[in-house]
Each structure stands twice: as structure tokens, then as C-alpha cells.
Motif scaffolding. Structure first.
Motif, short mmCIF file in Angstrom:
data_model
loop_
_atom_site.label_atom_id
_atom_site.label_comp_id
_atom_site.label_asym_id
_atom_site.label_seq_id
_atom_site.Cartn_x
_atom_site.Cartn_y
_atom_site.Cartn_z
N UNK A 203 9.09 7.86 1.43
CA UNK A 203 8.78 6.31 2.21
C UNK A 203 7.28 6.05 1.89
N UNK A 204 6.72 7.28 1.86
CA UNK A 204 5.15 7.30 1.67
C UNK A 204 4.58 6.77 0.03
N UNK A 205 5.25 7.73 -0.77
CA UNK A 205 5.09 7.29 -2.26
C UNK A 205 5.60 5.77 -2.72
N UNK A 206 6.75 5.46 -2.16
CA UNK A 206 7.04 4.01 -2.20
C UNK A 206 6.26 3.10 -1.85
N UNK A 207 5.87 3.17 -0.53
CA UNK A 207 5.08 2.17 0.11
C UNK A 207 3.69 2.19 -0.53
N UNK A 208 3.16 3.20 -0.95
CA UNK A 208 1.90 3.47 -1.14
C UNK A 208 1.48 2.63 -2.75
N UNK A 209 2.45 3.26 -3.48
CA UNK A 209 2.77 2.66 -4.95
C UNK A 209 2.66 1.22 -4.84
N UNK A 210 3.69 0.69 -3.78
CA UNK A 210 3.93 -0.94 -3.89
C UNK A 210 2.49 -1.51 -3.40
N UNK A 211 1.73 -0.92 -2.55
CA UNK A 211 0.45 -1.39 -2.14
C UNK A 211 -0.43 -1.74 -3.28
N UNK A 212 -0.66 -0.46 -4.26
CA UNK A 212 -1.52 -0.43 -5.19
C UNK A 212 -0.96 -1.61 -6.16
#
Length: 170
Positions: free
Chosen positions: A28-37
């Protein structure tokens, strides 16, 4: 949406308390953070690190009382790290802390999946580390519109639908 984090970006994930699943949290963290960037104009130095701490209401209540003088649990707290160099952040982006009971209760009250609500809070906490805020209505509008775009890019519905825009003092 590319599922790519910035060069050398590191997520330091720790579980302090609660019944969290570390493998699911990292996904979840990798997906959400990648989407934010991908969706926002966020710039970090190579090899920047963010720390995510997953805990319970009792622990976050202590932090909230100490740092914000609010003696109650909250869903997420963000603690910025090193000062940005212009508009570029890092190498220590900061710490984001999540409280399991509050996140679960809010997801249940809103009738949404726990994972969707947690993803939203990961994005929300990350944006705080980039100096986004929601204390004034114009700031809240900017931050919420960015959150909605980021979440939409990973298939999560608007978390602010059916709710008037109001500056938040959590």
C-alpha cells in the motif's frame, strides 16, 4: 500511472503496536507514494528516505498531546525531516505515524475499505511532509484536490465526496 518511486527512494516501515500486516503495508505504501510522485510536482534528492510508523491509538495519542497539544488519538501525524533545498526535499523526508484503531473506525464509519482509507492517509501524510496543509480553506482546497487526483490514479474514490470543504484542525 507508473508504479515507480524516485531514484533510491527508501521507505522505512516499522510496526510498533497493533495488528498490522507488514507485507500489505509495504504494498500500500509503495503504491500510494509512487502515485503521489507521479501525479504531483514533488521533488526529492536521490536516496531520500521516509519513515512510516504503524501503531495504536494509545501511542499516537501521546504524540498528539506532546507535539500538537491535543490529548486525543488521531488517524495520522506527520513530522517533517530535513529542510528542503529550494523545492527539493530530502535526504530525510520525515516520519508519518498511523493509528490502527482510528483508521479502522473511520473506514467503518465511512463505509470504505480499510486499505483505501489507509492509502488516502499515506498520501495525506506524505503531502504534509512537502508543506501542504489544510488549516485554511484555500490550503485545504489545494491539498484535497491533489489527494483526489492521486487517489483516482490508483482507483480509489474521492474521499471527500458528499462532504463540504472545511479547513481541518485535527
Amino acid at each position: 500511472m507508473p508504479d515507480i518511486l524516485p531514484d533510491g527512494f527508501q521507505i522505512d516501515l516499522s510496526i510498533e503496536a497493533g495488528d498490522w500486516d507488514e507485507a500489505v503495508l509495504m504494498i500500500l505504501a509503495e503504491r500510494a507514494i509512487a502515485a503521489a510522485f507521479a501525479a504531483a510536482d514533488l521533488e526529492v534528492l536521490d536516496n531520500t528516505e521516509v519513515s512510516l510508523l504503524f501503531t495504536d491509538d494509545a501511542s499516537i495519542r501521546k504524540l498528539n498531546a506532546e507535539w500538537r497539544e491535543k490529548d486525543k488519538p488521531t488517524n495520522v501525524l506527520s513530522f517533517p525531516g530535513s529542510d528542503p533545498q529550494g523545492d527539493v526535499y530530502g535526504p530525510l523526508l520525515g516520519d508519518i505515524v498511523f493509528a490502527q484503531e482510528t483508521v479502522a473506525r473511520e473506514a467503518d464509519e465511512m463505509g470504505i475499505e480499510f486499505s483505501d482509507h489507509l492509502s488516502h492517509l499515506i498520501v495525506h501524510g506524505l503531502l504534509h511532509l512537502f508543506d501542504y496543509d489544510h488549516q485554511e480553506n484555500d490550503e485545504a482546497e489545494l491539498m484535497e484536490s491533489l489527494e483526489k487526483a492521486i487517489l483516482a490514479s490508483i482507483g480509489i474514490d474521492d474521499p471527500y465526496a458528499d462532504r463540504p470543504l472545511v479547513a481541518d484542525d485535527r
